[in-house]
Design a protein around this motif. Structure first.
Motif, PDB file in Angstrom:
ATOM      1  N   TYR A   7       0.817  -1.219   0.000  1.00 54.96           N
ATOM      2  CA  TYR A   7       0.000   0.000   0.000  1.00 54.96           C
ATOM      3  C   TYR A   7       0.853   1.274   0.000  1.00 54.96           C
ATOM      4  O   TYR A   7       0.325   2.356   0.279  1.00 54.96           O
ATOM      5  N   ASP A   8       2.130   1.164  -0.294  1.00 56.97           N
ATOM      6  CA  ASP A   8       3.041   2.305  -0.157  1.00 56.97           C
ATOM      7  C   ASP A   8       2.876   2.947   1.220  1.00 56.97           C
ATOM      8  O   ASP A   8       2.848   4.167   1.377  1.00 56.97           O
ATOM      9  N   SER A  58      -8.522  12.055  -4.255  1.00 51.40           N
ATOM     10  CA  SER A  58      -9.213  11.771  -5.512  1.00 51.40           C
ATOM     11  C   SER A  58      -8.270  11.535  -6.686  1.00 51.40           C
ATOM     12  O   SER A  58      -8.725  11.208  -7.777  1.00 51.40           O
ATOM     13  N   ASP A  59      -6.960  11.693  -6.487  1.00 49.05           N
ATOM     14  CA  ASP A  59      -6.032  11.533  -7.610  1.00 49.05           C
ATOM     15  C   ASP A  59      -4.955  10.486  -7.363  1.00 49.05           C
ATOM     16  O   ASP A  59      -3.935  10.454  -8.041  1.00 49.05           O
ATOM     17  N   GLY A  60      -5.186   9.596  -6.393  1.00 52.41           N
ATOM     18  CA  GLY A  60      -4.240   8.522  -6.147  1.00 52.41           C
ATOM     19  C   GLY A  60      -3.101   8.874  -5.221  1.00 52.41           C
ATOM     20  O   GLY A  60      -2.219   8.044  -4.984  1.00 52.41           O
ATOM     21  N   ASP A  61      -3.074  10.087  -4.667  1.00 52.32           N
ATOM     22  CA  ASP A  61      -1.994  10.469  -3.762  1.00 52.32           C
ATOM     23  C   ASP A  61      -2.062   9.689  -2.448  1.00 52.32           C
ATOM     24  O   ASP A  61      -1.065   9.133  -1.985  1.00 52.32           O
ATOM     25  N   ALA A  62      -3.229   9.682  -1.818  1.00 50.48           N
ATOM     26  CA  ALA A  62      -3.381   9.027  -0.520  1.00 50.48           C
ATOM     27  C   ALA A  62      -3.476   7.519  -0.713  1.00 50.48           C
ATOM     28  O   ALA A  62      -4.439   7.014  -1.286  1.00 50.48           O
ATOM     29  N   VAL A 114      -8.420   4.349  10.480  1.00 49.03           N
ATOM     30  CA  VAL A 114      -8.224   4.022   9.070  1.00 49.03           C
ATOM     31  C   VAL A 114      -9.562   3.701   8.405  1.00 49.03           C
ATOM     32  O   VAL A 114     -10.451   3.092   9.017  1.00 49.03           O
ATOM     33  N   THR A 115      -9.701   4.098   7.131  1.00 48.46           N
ATOM     34  CA  THR A 115     -10.927   3.822   6.379  1.00 48.46           C
ATOM     35  C   THR A 115     -10.668   3.029   5.100  1.00 48.46           C
ATOM     36  O   THR A 115     -11.604   2.461   4.532  1.00 48.46           O
ATOM     37  N   GLY A 116      -9.432   3.004   4.598  1.00 48.94           N
ATOM     38  CA  GLY A 116      -9.177   2.261   3.369  1.00 48.94           C
ATOM     39  C   GLY A 116      -7.717   2.211   3.008  1.00 48.94           C
ATOM     40  O   GLY A 116      -6.897   2.991   3.520  1.00 48.94           O
ATOM     41  N   VAL A 117      -7.365   1.265   2.100  1.00 48.15           N
ATOM     42  CA  VAL A 117      -5.992   1.111   1.610  1.00 48.15           C
ATOM     43  C   VAL A 117      -6.025   0.990   0.085  1.00 48.15           C
ATOM     44  O   VAL A 117      -7.017   0.556  -0.507  1.00 48.15           O
ATOM     45  N   ALA A 118      -4.938   1.385  -0.562  1.00 50.42           N
ATOM     46  CA  ALA A 118      -4.865   1.370  -2.016  1.00 50.42           C
ATOM     47  C   ALA A 118      -4.588  -0.038  -2.525  1.00 50.42           C
ATOM     48  O   ALA A 118      -3.613  -0.670  -2.137  1.00 50.42           O
ATOM     49  N   GLN A 119      -5.460  -0.501  -3.416  1.00 54.55           N
ATOM     50  CA  GLN A 119      -5.274  -1.778  -4.091  1.00 54.55           C
ATOM     51  C   GLN A 119      -5.741  -1.631  -5.528  1.00 54.55           C
ATOM     52  O   GLN A 119      -6.841  -1.137  -5.783  1.00 54.55           O
ATOM     53  N   GLY A 120      -4.910  -2.039  -6.475  1.00 54.15           N
ATOM     54  CA  GLY A 120      -5.324  -2.013  -7.862  1.00 54.15           C
ATOM     55  C   GLY A 120      -5.649  -0.637  -8.400  1.00 54.15           C
ATOM     56  O   GLY A 120      -6.469  -0.489  -9.298  1.00 54.15           O
ATOM     57  N   GLY A 121      -5.023   0.402  -7.844  1.00 53.48           N
ATOM     58  CA  GLY A 121      -5.253   1.757  -8.327  1.00 53.48           C
ATOM     59  C   GLY A 121      -6.463   2.451  -7.744  1.00 53.48           C
ATOM     60  O   GLY A 121      -6.813   3.561  -8.175  1.00 53.48           O
ATOM     61  N   SER A 122      -7.120   1.840  -6.756  1.00 54.10           N
ATOM     62  CA  SER A 122      -8.253   2.483  -6.088  1.00 54.10           C
ATOM     63  C   SER A 122      -8.222   2.114  -4.605  1.00 54.10           C
ATOM     64  O   SER A 122      -7.405   1.297  -4.171  1.00 54.10           O
ATOM     65  N   ILE A 123      -9.105   2.713  -3.832  1.00 55.20           N
ATOM     66  CA  ILE A 123      -9.123   2.489  -2.388  1.00 55.20           C
ATOM     67  C   ILE A 123     -10.083   1.353  -2.040  1.00 55.20           C
ATOM     68  O   ILE A 123     -11.267   1.388  -2.388  1.00 55.20           O
ATOM     69  N   ALA A 173      -8.821  -7.239   1.864  1.00 51.91           N
ATOM     70  CA  ALA A 173      -7.941  -6.066   1.848  1.00 51.91           C
ATOM     71  C   ALA A 173      -6.492  -6.458   2.105  1.00 51.91           C
ATOM     72  O   ALA A 173      -5.579  -5.699   1.771  1.00 51.91           O
ATOM     73  N   PHE A 174      -6.292  -7.661   2.677  1.00 51.72           N
ATOM     74  CA  PHE A 174      -4.942  -8.150   2.942  1.00 51.72           C
ATOM     75  C   PHE A 174      -4.500  -9.201   1.938  1.00 51.72           C
ATOM     76  O   PHE A 174      -3.495  -9.889   2.168  1.00 51.72           O
ATOM     77  N   ASN A 175      -5.220  -9.342   0.833  1.00 56.46           N
ATOM     78  CA  ASN A 175      -4.734 -10.196  -0.242  1.00 56.46           C
ATOM     79  C   ASN A 175      -3.478  -9.577  -0.850  1.00 56.46           C
ATOM     80  O   ASN A 175      -3.253  -8.376  -0.746  1.00 56.46           O
ATOM     81  N   ALA A 176      -2.676 -10.407  -1.496  1.00 56.23           N
ATOM     82  CA  ALA A 176      -1.467  -9.891  -2.143  1.00 56.23           C
ATOM     83  C   ALA A 176      -1.844  -8.848  -3.191  1.00 56.23           C
ATOM     84  O   ALA A 176      -2.840  -8.987  -3.904  1.00 56.23           O
ATOM     85  N   SER A 177      -1.042  -7.793  -3.268  1.00 52.18           N
ATOM     86  CA  SER A 177      -1.329  -6.695  -4.201  1.00 52.18           C
ATOM     87  C   SER A 177      -0.023  -5.974  -4.517  1.00 52.18           C
ATOM     88  O   SER A 177       0.611  -5.416  -3.621  1.00 52.18           O
TER      89      SER A 177
END
Length: 389
Positions: free
Chosen positions: A149-150, A231-235, A270-279, A362-366
């Protein structure tokens, strides 16, 4: 009269062109590859997985073009600016949520005596002082080497809007920096503001750096005008306050170099993590990571190099009712051949295995922004071409 006006116009264009050539640099990078990816989800988070062959843009470095400018003000001082756009090679679309200069947009003053101060949208101090010492992001491993998730700012995803950054001149190998990003919203001074600081030292073959980043924000009240965009992938991790500590070092010995990086990150509410280019939604009280990464990069010849990196990440996800302790093991291997300083071809593989996720998708490999795995394992092999200009 018409001839006079035309002559003046042509002369003006000539002067402007000469001015641009001597003070403005157009630069860029194009990175495209053919990928094999295992276990990619077919649809939603619980869908079955399939292997996939595809074309991708930016497996190592996000494709971009930009402008850098410098104007001599005298006395060792200059006015400077950077405008940088990210885009996809495979479809021509803008990256960073469609922002025209979503990678960087800042202007400032630079002095050989006092350092530099810049204002705008720019990278934080971790990305300046620590991240380049490892394999991921600006390092040799690029985007495929990003940590889960960077979470620790190990890639060039995170940028700080509305920010003021100071970097000192280098004195006997030592430099330091600090920055502050405003929330930019009346009545929400502390909601989605950010500050960062760090120090770096380089002497001969040794380089070390340490830095800290804190993002103050509310998980309940959104402030899209603030320091970190959602909204632009920063977070890469959304929610409440986030804190990241990072420490790294790199040593060069002959044609080889080795890097060692540790980073610790904490996100509250926490509310979300980045996976596949989205939260991907992940709601809990606290999400913590400790990342330990080691890598080696070796030039077999001046044009041909091989490299390897291993990262172990220990996580802790806490809710009101339970605590989950996922663990990631990630291996990255690369070979690269440089035709010249501007053009190279590469073959890079990344393998990620996750344990202790308790079945939470959310904890699957990514890996990077590729479609996540349907289970706890994922492998990527990318054969790519990269050109700089």
């Amino acid at each position: 009269m018409i001839r006079t006006l035309l002559a003046a116009l042509v002369g003006g264009l000539y002067v402007s062109s000469s001015y641009a050539q001597s003070n403005i640099t157009l630069y860029g990078l194009i990175d495209v590859s053919i990928n094999y990816v295992s276990n990619q989800r077919e649809g939603g988070t619980n869908s079955p997985g399939h292997s996939n062959w595809s074309m991708a843009s930016g497996d190592l470095n996000t494709s971009r073009w930009g402008l850098r400018g410098r104007e001599d003000l005298g006395g060792g001082s200059s006015a400077v600016f950077t405008l940088e756009n990210g885009f996809s090679v495979i479809n021509g679309k803008f990256s960073n949520g469609g922002d025209e200069f979503g990678r960087q947009a800042h202007v400032g003053l630079q002095s050989t005596t006092y350092g530099s101060i810049t204002l705008g949208r720019q990278y934080d101090i971790i990305l300046d002082f620590v991240t380049p010492l490892g394999a991921s992001g600006p390092g040799w491993g690029g985007n495929l080497g990003v940590h889960p998730y960077d979470n620790d700012d190990s890639n060039t995803n995170l940028r700080i809007n509305n920010s003021v950054k100071y970097k000192s001149p280098i004195y006997r190998g030592l430099t330091f920096g600090a920055m502050y990003g405003f929330s930019n919203t009346p009545g929400q001074f502390a909601n989605n503001r950010a500050y960062s600081a760090g120090v770096a030292y380089a002497n001969g073959p040794l380089s070390v750096g340490a830095a800290y980043l804190q993002i103050d924000r509310s998980a309940d009240v959104a402030n899209p005008q603030g320091a970190v965009s959602t909204s632009d992938g920063d977070a890469q991790i959304t929610g409440g306050p986030q804190r990241i500590w990072a420490l790294g070092g790199r040593y060069i010995f002959g044609p080889a170099s080795a890097g060692l990086v540790w980073a610790h990150s904490v996100t509250d509410a926490v509310t979300g993590v980045a996976q596949g280019g989205s939260i991907t939604p992940l709601k809990g009280d606290n999400l913590t990571f400790d990342n330990f990464s080691v890598d080696v990069h070796y030039f077999v010849t001046p044009a041909f190099s091989v490299a390897a990196a291993y990262t172990y990440t220990a996580g802790r996800f806490s809710t009101a009712t339970e605590t989950t302790r996922p663990k990631w093991n990630q291996l990255v291997l690369q070979t690269d051949y440089q035709f010249n300083k501007r053009t190279d071809i590469y073959l890079e593989g990344a393998y990620q295995s996750v344990s202790g996720g308790n079945g939470n998708p959310a904890f699957n490999a990514s890996i990077h922004t590729l479609t996540p795995s349907s289970n706890s394992k994922q492998a990527v092999v990318a054969a790519g071409l990269r050109h700089r200009f």
